[in-house]
Design a protein around this motif. Sequence first.
Motif, mmCIF file in Angstrom:
data_model
loop_
_atom_site.group_PDB
_atom_site.id
_atom_site.type_symbol
_atom_site.label_atom_id
_atom_site.label_comp_id
_atom_site.label_asym_id
_atom_site.label_seq_id
_atom_site.Cartn_x
_atom_site.Cartn_y
_atom_site.Cartn_z
ATOM 1 N N LEU A 1 41.470 50.230 38.410
ATOM 2 C CA LEU A 1 40.784 49.037 38.906
ATOM 3 C C LEU A 1 39.660 48.623 37.947
ATOM 4 O O LEU A 1 39.476 47.434 37.663
ATOM 5 C CB LEU A 1 40.232 49.289 40.310
ATOM 6 N N ALA A 2 38.923 49.600 37.442
ATOM 7 C CA ALA A 2 37.854 49.315 36.474
ATOM 8 C C ALA A 2 38.429 48.739 35.183
ATOM 9 O O ALA A 2 37.872 47.788 34.606
ATOM 10 C CB ALA A 2 37.050 50.581 36.179
ATOM 11 N N VAL A 3 39.564 49.290 34.723
ATOM 12 C CA VAL A 3 40.215 48.761 33.522
ATOM 13 C C VAL A 3 40.682 47.324 33.760
ATOM 14 O O VAL A 3 40.560 46.460 32.885
ATOM 15 C CB VAL A 3 41.389 49.672 33.088
ATOM 16 N N CYS A 4 41.200 47.064 34.956
ATOM 17 C CA CYS A 4 41.660 45.726 35.310
ATOM 18 C C CYS A 4 40.509 44.726 35.267
ATOM 19 O O CYS A 4 40.631 43.642 34.684
ATOM 20 C CB CYS A 4 42.299 45.744 36.698
ATOM 21 N N VAL A 5 39.395 45.074 35.862
ATOM 22 C CA VAL A 5 38.236 44.165 35.886
ATOM 23 C C VAL A 5 37.683 43.973 34.471
ATOM 24 O O VAL A 5 37.365 42.850 34.064
ATOM 25 C CB VAL A 5 37.149 44.704 36.851
ATOM 26 N N ALA A 6 37.600 45.066 33.700
ATOM 27 C CA ALA A 6 37.102 44.960 32.322
ATOM 28 C C ALA A 6 38.035 44.095 31.474
ATOM 29 O O ALA A 6 37.575 43.285 30.653
ATOM 30 C CB ALA A 6 36.955 46.342 31.704
ATOM 31 N N GLY A 7 39.348 44.243 31.668
ATOM 32 C CA GLY A 7 40.307 43.416 30.933
ATOM 33 C C GLY A 7 40.180 41.949 31.289
ATOM 34 O O GLY A 7 40.283 41.074 30.422
ATOM 35 N N PHE A 8 39.951 41.658 32.565
ATOM 36 C CA PHE A 8 39.789 40.268 32.984
ATOM 37 C C PHE A 8 38.512 39.660 32.405
ATOM 38 O O PHE A 8 38.504 38.508 31.961
ATOM 39 C CB PHE A 8 39.789 40.160 34.509
ATOM 40 N N VAL A 9 37.442 40.436 32.393
ATOM 41 C CA VAL A 9 36.182 39.950 31.798
ATOM 42 C C VAL A 9 36.380 39.688 30.304
ATOM 43 O O VAL A 9 35.931 38.665 29.772
ATOM 44 C CB VAL A 9 35.037 40.950 32.059
ATOM 45 N N ALA A 10 37.063 40.616 29.614
ATOM 46 C CA ALA A 10 37.329 40.430 28.188
ATOM 47 C C ALA A 10 38.197 39.190 27.960
ATOM 48 O O ALA A 10 37.968 38.428 27.016
ATOM 49 C CB ALA A 10 38.012 41.664 27.607
ATOM 50 N N LEU A 11 39.183 38.965 28.825
ATOM 51 C CA LEU A 11 40.027 37.776 28.731
ATOM 52 C C LEU A 11 39.177 36.510 28.805
ATOM 53 O O LEU A 11 39.328 35.600 27.998
ATOM 54 C CB LEU A 11 41.068 37.785 29.855
ATOM 55 N N CYS A 12 38.276 36.467 29.768
ATOM 56 C CA CYS A 12 37.413 35.287 29.927
ATOM 57 C C CYS A 12 36.498 35.090 28.721
ATOM 58 O O CYS A 12 36.309 33.964 28.250
ATOM 59 C CB CYS A 12 36.581 35.409 31.204
ATOM 60 N N VAL A 13 35.939 36.174 28.204
ATOM 61 C CA VAL A 13 35.034 36.084 27.047
ATOM 62 C C VAL A 13 35.785 35.586 25.816
ATOM 63 O O VAL A 13 35.321 34.683 25.112
ATOM 64 C CB VAL A 13 34.367 37.451 26.769
ATOM 65 N N PHE A 14 36.968 36.162 25.536
ATOM 66 C CA PHE A 14 37.731 35.738 24.360
ATOM 67 C C PHE A 14 38.217 34.300 24.496
ATOM 68 O O PHE A 14 38.250 33.556 23.518
ATOM 69 C CB PHE A 14 38.914 36.673 24.109
ATOM 70 N N LEU A 15 38.587 33.895 25.699
ATOM 71 C CA LEU A 15 39.008 32.514 25.907
ATOM 72 C C LEU A 15 37.840 31.557 25.687
ATOM 73 O O LEU A 15 37.981 30.497 25.071
ATOM 74 C CB LEU A 15 39.595 32.334 27.310
ATOM 75 N N ALA A 41 46.227 46.285 36.828
ATOM 76 C CA ALA A 41 46.307 45.853 38.230
ATOM 77 C C ALA A 41 47.548 46.437 38.898
ATOM 78 O O ALA A 41 47.493 46.873 40.059
ATOM 79 C CB ALA A 41 46.320 44.330 38.309
ATOM 80 N N ILE A 42 48.653 46.447 38.185
ATOM 81 C CA ILE A 42 49.873 47.052 38.727
ATOM 82 C C ILE A 42 49.664 48.537 38.973
ATOM 83 O O ILE A 42 50.029 49.071 40.033
ATOM 84 C CB ILE A 42 51.063 46.802 37.777
#
Length: 111
Positions: free
Chosen positions: A80-94, A62-63
């Motif tokens: 931006l795509a990496v940011c969105v993919a990282g956020f989705v992965a964060l939600c899935v792992f959580l 994001a930065i």
Amino acid sequence: MPTKSEENKLVIQRLDDPLRKGDRESTSPGADVRASTTGREKAVTTRLILCTLSGLISGFAAICATIIYSTALEWRYFWLAVCVAGFVALCVFLWQACERFYGTEEGSGPV
């Protein structure tokens, strides 16, 4: 034929040992429970570490997506795509960590 005292011993033994394990003794009464708990704790910890790494990657991306100049638009969309993919992965792992923590597996939840 057993005597009255032997019968009393058998009754007491059965009351003390409701699962009728007999002479089999484990090293500790909760050994099986501890082994499964340790495995579950390890799985939850692994998911939380992956969740943290995904969040860090998402924040870094994001930065990068906001700092990179508009002349290099391709890189900006990449971050931006990496940011969105990282956020989705964060939600899935959580989500997976919470499922493991509370002991629910796929397909075993309420119907």
